[in-house]
Scaffold this motif. Structure first.
Motif, mmCIF file in Angstrom:
data_model
loop_
_atom_site.group_PDB
_atom_site.id
_atom_site.type_symbol
_atom_site.label_atom_id
_atom_site.label_comp_id
_atom_site.label_asym_id
_atom_site.label_seq_id
_atom_site.Cartn_x
_atom_site.Cartn_y
_atom_site.Cartn_z
ATOM 1 N N VAL A 1 -4.113 -5.219 -2.727
ATOM 2 C CA VAL A 1 -3.115 -4.409 -2.025
ATOM 3 C C VAL A 1 -3.021 -4.870 -0.577
ATOM 4 O O VAL A 1 -4.042 -5.107 0.079
ATOM 5 C CB VAL A 1 -3.510 -2.914 -2.074
ATOM 6 C CG1 VAL A 1 -2.469 -2.065 -1.364
ATOM 7 C CG2 VAL A 1 -3.683 -2.462 -3.528
ATOM 8 N N GLN B 1 -5.710 -4.891 2.310
ATOM 9 C CA GLN B 1 -6.159 -3.507 2.501
ATOM 10 C C GLN B 1 -7.152 -3.038 1.452
ATOM 11 O O GLN B 1 -7.988 -2.183 1.711
ATOM 12 C CB GLN B 1 -4.946 -2.566 2.489
ATOM 13 C CG GLN B 1 -3.917 -2.870 3.555
ATOM 14 C CD GLN B 1 -4.487 -2.725 4.961
ATOM 15 O OE1 GLN B 1 -5.139 -1.736 5.289
ATOM 16 N NE2 GLN B 1 -4.238 -3.726 5.807
ATOM 17 N N GLU C 1 0.804 -1.219 0.000
ATOM 18 C CA GLU C 1 0.000 0.000 0.000
ATOM 19 C C GLU C 1 0.840 1.274 0.000
ATOM 20 O O GLU C 1 0.360 2.341 -0.398
ATOM 21 C CB GLU C 1 -0.935 0.009 1.209
ATOM 22 C CG GLU C 1 -0.231 0.040 2.546
ATOM 23 C CD GLU C 1 -1.195 0.176 3.710
ATOM 24 O OE1 GLU C 1 -2.381 0.476 3.465
ATOM 25 O OE2 GLU C 1 -0.766 -0.009 4.864
ATOM 26 N N ASP C 2 2.110 1.182 0.421
ATOM 27 C CA ASP C 2 2.916 2.401 0.524
ATOM 28 C C ASP C 2 3.757 2.684 -0.732
ATOM 29 O O ASP C 2 4.596 3.584 -0.719
ATOM 30 C CB ASP C 2 3.827 2.335 1.751
ATOM 31 C CG ASP C 2 4.734 1.102 1.746
ATOM 32 O OD1 ASP C 2 4.662 0.314 0.789
ATOM 33 O OD2 ASP C 2 5.498 0.937 2.716
ATOM 34 N N ARG D 1 -11.273 0.395 -1.201
ATOM 35 C CA ARG D 1 -11.315 -0.308 0.091
ATOM 36 C C ARG D 1 -12.628 -1.063 0.291
ATOM 37 O O ARG D 1 -12.810 -1.735 1.308
ATOM 38 C CB ARG D 1 -11.116 0.692 1.238
ATOM 39 C CG ARG D 1 -9.739 1.346 1.230
ATOM 40 C CD ARG D 1 -9.579 2.317 2.391
ATOM 41 N NE ARG D 1 -8.274 2.967 2.372
ATOM 42 C CZ ARG D 1 -7.177 2.472 2.963
ATOM 43 N NH1 ARG D 1 -7.255 1.326 3.607
ATOM 44 N NH2 ARG D 1 -6.033 3.124 2.895
ATOM 45 N N MET E 1 -6.497 3.072 -4.065
ATOM 46 C CA MET E 1 -7.147 1.760 -4.061
ATOM 47 C C MET E 1 -8.596 1.824 -3.584
ATOM 48 O O MET E 1 -9.029 2.770 -2.922
ATOM 49 C CB MET E 1 -6.368 0.795 -3.166
ATOM 50 C CG MET E 1 -6.392 1.154 -1.694
ATOM 51 S SD MET E 1 -5.354 0.035 -0.734
ATOM 52 C CE MET E 1 -5.628 0.676 0.926
ATOM 53 N N ASP F 1 -0.648 -4.536 3.332
ATOM 54 C CA ASP F 1 0.319 -3.731 4.079
ATOM 55 C C ASP F 1 1.587 -4.561 4.275
ATOM 56 O O ASP F 1 1.699 -5.678 3.760
ATOM 57 C CB ASP F 1 -0.264 -3.244 5.411
ATOM 58 C CG ASP F 1 -0.593 -4.375 6.380
ATOM 59 O OD1 ASP F 1 -0.108 -5.512 6.184
ATOM 60 O OD2 ASP F 1 -1.323 -4.129 7.353
ATOM 61 N N ARG F 2 2.558 -4.027 5.011
ATOM 62 C CA ARG F 2 3.843 -4.713 5.151
ATOM 63 C C ARG F 2 3.764 -5.977 6.004
ATOM 64 O O ARG F 2 4.715 -6.741 6.070
ATOM 65 C CB ARG F 2 4.880 -3.740 5.718
ATOM 66 C CG ARG F 2 5.246 -2.622 4.756
ATOM 67 C CD ARG F 2 5.893 -3.157 3.499
ATOM 68 N NE ARG F 2 6.116 -2.108 2.496
ATOM 69 C CZ ARG F 2 6.717 -2.326 1.317
ATOM 70 N NH1 ARG F 2 7.127 -3.545 1.006
ATOM 71 N NH2 ARG F 2 6.882 -1.342 0.455
ATOM 72 N N ARG G 1 0.316 7.677 -4.078
ATOM 73 C CA ARG G 1 0.442 6.448 -3.314
ATOM 74 C C ARG G 1 -0.737 5.522 -3.603
ATOM 75 O O ARG G 1 -1.886 5.969 -3.722
ATOM 76 C CB ARG G 1 0.499 6.747 -1.818
ATOM 77 C CG ARG G 1 1.758 7.477 -1.389
ATOM 78 C CD ARG G 1 2.964 6.555 -1.432
ATOM 79 N NE ARG G 1 4.210 7.304 -1.582
ATOM 80 C CZ ARG G 1 5.396 6.753 -1.754
ATOM 81 N NH1 ARG G 1 5.492 5.442 -1.826
ATOM 82 N NH2 ARG G 1 6.476 7.491 -1.881
ATOM 83 N N VAL G 2 -0.443 4.248 -3.688
ATOM 84 C CA VAL G 2 -1.481 3.253 -3.951
ATOM 85 C C VAL G 2 -2.546 3.285 -2.855
ATOM 86 O O VAL G 2 -3.737 3.100 -3.115
ATOM 87 C CB VAL G 2 -0.856 1.845 -4.070
ATOM 88 C CG1 VAL G 2 -1.926 0.756 -4.023
ATOM 89 C CG2 VAL G 2 -0.042 1.735 -5.362
ATOM 90 N N SER G 3 -2.136 3.558 -1.630
ATOM 91 C CA SER G 3 -3.079 3.602 -0.514
ATOM 92 C C SER G 3 -4.177 4.639 -0.724
ATOM 93 O O SER G 3 -5.293 4.481 -0.218
ATOM 94 C CB SER G 3 -2.340 3.896 0.797
ATOM 95 O OG SER G 3 -1.623 5.115 0.705
ATOM 96 N N GLY G 4 -3.851 5.719 -1.466
ATOM 97 C CA GLY G 4 -4.844 6.751 -1.724
ATOM 98 C C GLY G 4 -5.661 6.495 -2.978
ATOM 99 O O GLY G 4 -6.634 7.208 -3.234
#
Length: 275
Positions: A156, A164, A131-132, A187, A185, A158-159, A180-183
């Motif tokens: 996606v 996620q 995700e980061d 959810r 994707m 997380d570490r 960033r992929v986190s923003g």
């Protein structure tokens, strides 16, 4: 193998593997094994993928190692695992050794789940993204993972490997390279537990909008995906084999539709001279 009719027989296998499989299943196992040994691995993989894994497991001891390695390497991992599951321990061990390393590891994962579970039929070797990472980093990662299944949607994590969300390759291409992929994707997703049964998974509301659902452990760690196609295959394998009377009726219908090609295949099979 005689040349007469072989081209028509192979064309029939390639274009109608289901009816061809039905015809071969009615022949002596030794004759089928000789036929499989003689045809290209691409054709045998196509053909055996339409047969029950129980049948293929009975066939494998009669085939050369080159043949089994050839068609198993071309089959979906979930089907290979099912064939191994029905093989005697020594044969299963030999077949495993013939597999490419990644497929061998994936099969070991699938075989650790009960036969009627989601985990036994999932695809474990799929690409994921952290995700980061940025959109550009994500695209590079996917480009380097060309040997993994392309499902359109990438999941996606997380570490710690916890699921996620998901994102498509198209969304990554359209995004700013530094985003960033986190923003980016999505959810909003449904997931399946690897240890849950296929019957329970069939009722998931996630199938209403997707053909592929992520599979996680009870701690929500991502372990693979289940396609609706593989869900149907798994449920079909768990059903009792059709009665002989029913099979004969289906075979008659198939013969009416593909008579000439089936005759060519049967003649080719019956006309082989065993070495």
């Amino acid at each position: 193998m005689p040349s007469k009719g072989i081209h028509l027989a192979l064309a029939f296998v390639q274009s109608q593997p289901g009816p061809a499989a039905r015809l071969l299943e009615q022949q002596p196992l030794e004759d089928v094994a000789f036929f499989i040994d003689e045809i290209p691995h691409s054709h045998s993989a196509l053909l055996l993928a339409r047969m029950l894994p129980q049948y293929t497991a009975r066939l494998c001891p009669l085939l050369s190692e080159e043949t089994t390695a050839g068609f198993l390497s071309r089959m979906d991992t979930s089907l290979v695992a099912a064939i191994l599951r029905y093989s005697p321990p020594e044969m299963s061990k030999r077949l495993k050794k013939s597999l490419p390393e990644k497929k061998r590891i994936a099969c070991s994962i699938l075989l650790s789940y009960p036969e009627d579970s989601v985990g036994a039929w999932m695809l474990p070797n799929v690409a994921t993204l952290p995700e980061d990472c940025s959109a550009s980093e994500g695209l590079k990662h996917l480009a380097s993972a060309e040997d993994l299944f392309d499902l359109g949607q990438v999941f996606v994590v997380d570490r710690d490997g916890l699921l996620q969300g998901s994102i498509s390759g198209q969304e990554l291409l359209r995004a700013n390279s530094e985003s960033r992929v986190s923003g980016l994707m999505n959810r909003d997703y449904r997931y399946l537990l690897g240890r849950s049964t296929l019957v329970a998974a069939r009722d998931s509301v996630g199938w209403r909008t997707r053909d592929v659902l992520p599979v996680v452990t009870r701690h929500r760690q991502f372990v693979g995906v289940l396609r609706s196609l593989d869900l149907r295959k798994g449920l079909a394998q768990l059903e009792k084999p059709a009665q002989a009377k029913s099979s004969d009726g289906v075979a008659t219908q198939i013969f009416k539709a593909y008579g000439k090609s089936m005759v060519a295949l049967a003649n080719t099979l019956g006309g082989v001279t065993k070495r």
